[in-house]
Design an enzyme around this catalytic site. Structure first.
Site, PDB file in Angstrom:
ATOM      1  CG  ASP A   1      -1.546   4.564   2.803  1.00 35.30           C
ATOM      2  OD1 ASP A   1      -2.390   4.110   2.042  1.00 35.30           O
ATOM      3  OD2 ASP A   1      -1.090   3.937   3.787  1.00 35.30           O
TER       4      ASP A   1
ATOM      5  CD  GLU B   1      -3.437   7.418   5.869  1.00 36.39           C
ATOM      6  OE1 GLU B   1      -4.204   6.458   6.031  1.00 36.39           O
ATOM      7  OE2 GLU B   1      -2.399   7.576   6.532  1.00 36.39           O
TER       8      GLU B   1
ATOM      9  CD  GLU C   1      -2.893   0.894   2.491  1.00 29.87           C
ATOM     10  OE1 GLU C   1      -3.546  -0.161   2.636  1.00 29.87           O
ATOM     11  OE2 GLU C   1      -2.941   1.829   3.297  1.00 29.87           O
TER      12      GLU C   1
END
Ligand SMILES: *[C@@H]1O[C@H](CO)[C@@H](O)[C@H](O)[C@H]1NC(C)=O
Ligand SMILES: *[C@@H]1O[C@H](CO)[C@@H](O)[C@H](O)[C@H]1NC(C)=O
Ligand SMILES: *[C@@H]1O[C@H](CO)[C@@H](O)[C@H](O)[C@H]1NC(C)=O
Length: 292
Positions: free
Chosen positions: A107, A109, A105
């Protein structure tokens, strides 16, 4: 005869001009071409002939969407406008995930905040199910005021996160030195969700629901990526013929590196590689990442 042809050509041009005004420019495909809503459908709305999406969140639900296909390398991006005003507790996420049990993953955010306080941009990297690689920065602009382009370059050589043209994070492929690297096909995902347990002041500042609904806008649904089915390995996407795998994308050039070091120096508020309380023995990549 000649004048009939002339009129025909004028007519044809008019038709072309009118029809081009009705179609969406090819660099801004509609949402549906590459993406589908996956969560909170009644909290998703479409603007500008579905070339813009608004996710919203209230106490009943957040919302999200995902690419229809998986990808094994590429230069992915999304133009995003983060929720404005008091957005403490609200997380806007744009990420890639293999959605497997030992997932990879990548990310972005955005951690909301009280009005007037800065939004934190956190990045994280999971490899083979292992995360805990958080970095956090403040941005040099207000991400709630306008759309900015957030980009993830992922090829066999490096993962690089960019804000507009500025690199903010690099994770090199150091598998030859024993560091795991994302190797599974990933989907592109965006979501707006309640992270009040952790997102703002370590979870002490909660979501103020009287400010709901919170909304974030997304544009830019073209995908520059090598298609690879979810669940498969990314290994079929390493061809040097794919432009994002070419030599110029294998490491930052010197002006990109200068910009990157400047971000690290001026805007970084947290780096897992500096957190010796959390990691008495720092993860192996920490000593290897930030040298060219
Ligand atoms: C991830 O996998 C779960 C369970 O298989 C599925 O319900 C979910 O829709 C998947 N997410 C995406 C973004 O494909
Ligand atoms: C990482 O680099 C190695 C060479 O050092 C290569 O064999 C491998 O395929 C790369 N991994 C990915 C996921 O591209
Ligand atoms: C929540 O928002 C309301 C409406 O703006 C405001 O009156 C209230 O003070 C806010 N609560 C907190 C804890 O900030």
């Amino acid at each position: 005869m000649a004048s009939t042809l002339l009129w025909l050509s004028v007519l044809l041009q008019m038709i072309l001009i009118i029809s081009s005004g009705l179609t969406i420019p090819s660099d801004q495909p509609s949402f549906d071409q590459n993406y589908a809503v996956t969560w909170g459908g009644n909290h998703v709305s479409f603007l500008n002939q579905r070339s813009e999406v608004q996710l919203s969140m209230d106490q009943s639900s957040g919302s999200g969407f995902s690419s229809k296909l998986g990808y094994g390398s590429g230069f992915f991006h999304m133009k995003i406008k983060i929720p404005n005003k008091d957005s403490a507790g609200v997380v806007t996420a744009f990420y890639m995930s293999s959605n497997t049990s030992n997932h990879d993953e990548l990310d972005f955010e955005f951690l909301g905040n009280k009005e007037g306080k800065p939004i934190t941009l956190q990045t994280n990297i999971f490899t083979n199910g292992h995360g805990n690689r958080e970095q956090r920065i403040y941005l040099w602009f207000d991400p709630t005021a306008d759309f900015h382009d957030y980009k993830i370059l992922w090829n066999p050589y490096q993962v690089a996160f960019f804000v507009d043209e500025t690199p903010i994070r690099v994770f090199k492929n150091l598998t030859s030195r024993g560091v795991e690297y994302p190797s599974q096909a990933m989907q592109i995902i965006a979501s707006l969700w309640d992270g009040e347990d952790w997102a703002t002041d370590g979870g002490q500042t909660k979501t103020n629901w009287s400010q709901a609904p919170f909304t974030a806008q997304f544009q830019g649904f073209a995908v520059d990526g090598c298609i690879s089915p979810p669940g498969s390995s990314a290994s079929s996407c390493s061809s040097p013929g794919l432009w994002w795998n070419a030599a110029s994308f294998r490491e930052l050039d010197s002006s990109q590196n200068t910009a990157y070091q400047n971000v690290r120096k001026k805007y970084m508020t947290y780096d897992y590689c500096s957190d010796k309380q959390r990691f008495p023995v720092l993860p192996p990549e920490c000593a290897m990442q930030n040298t060219r």
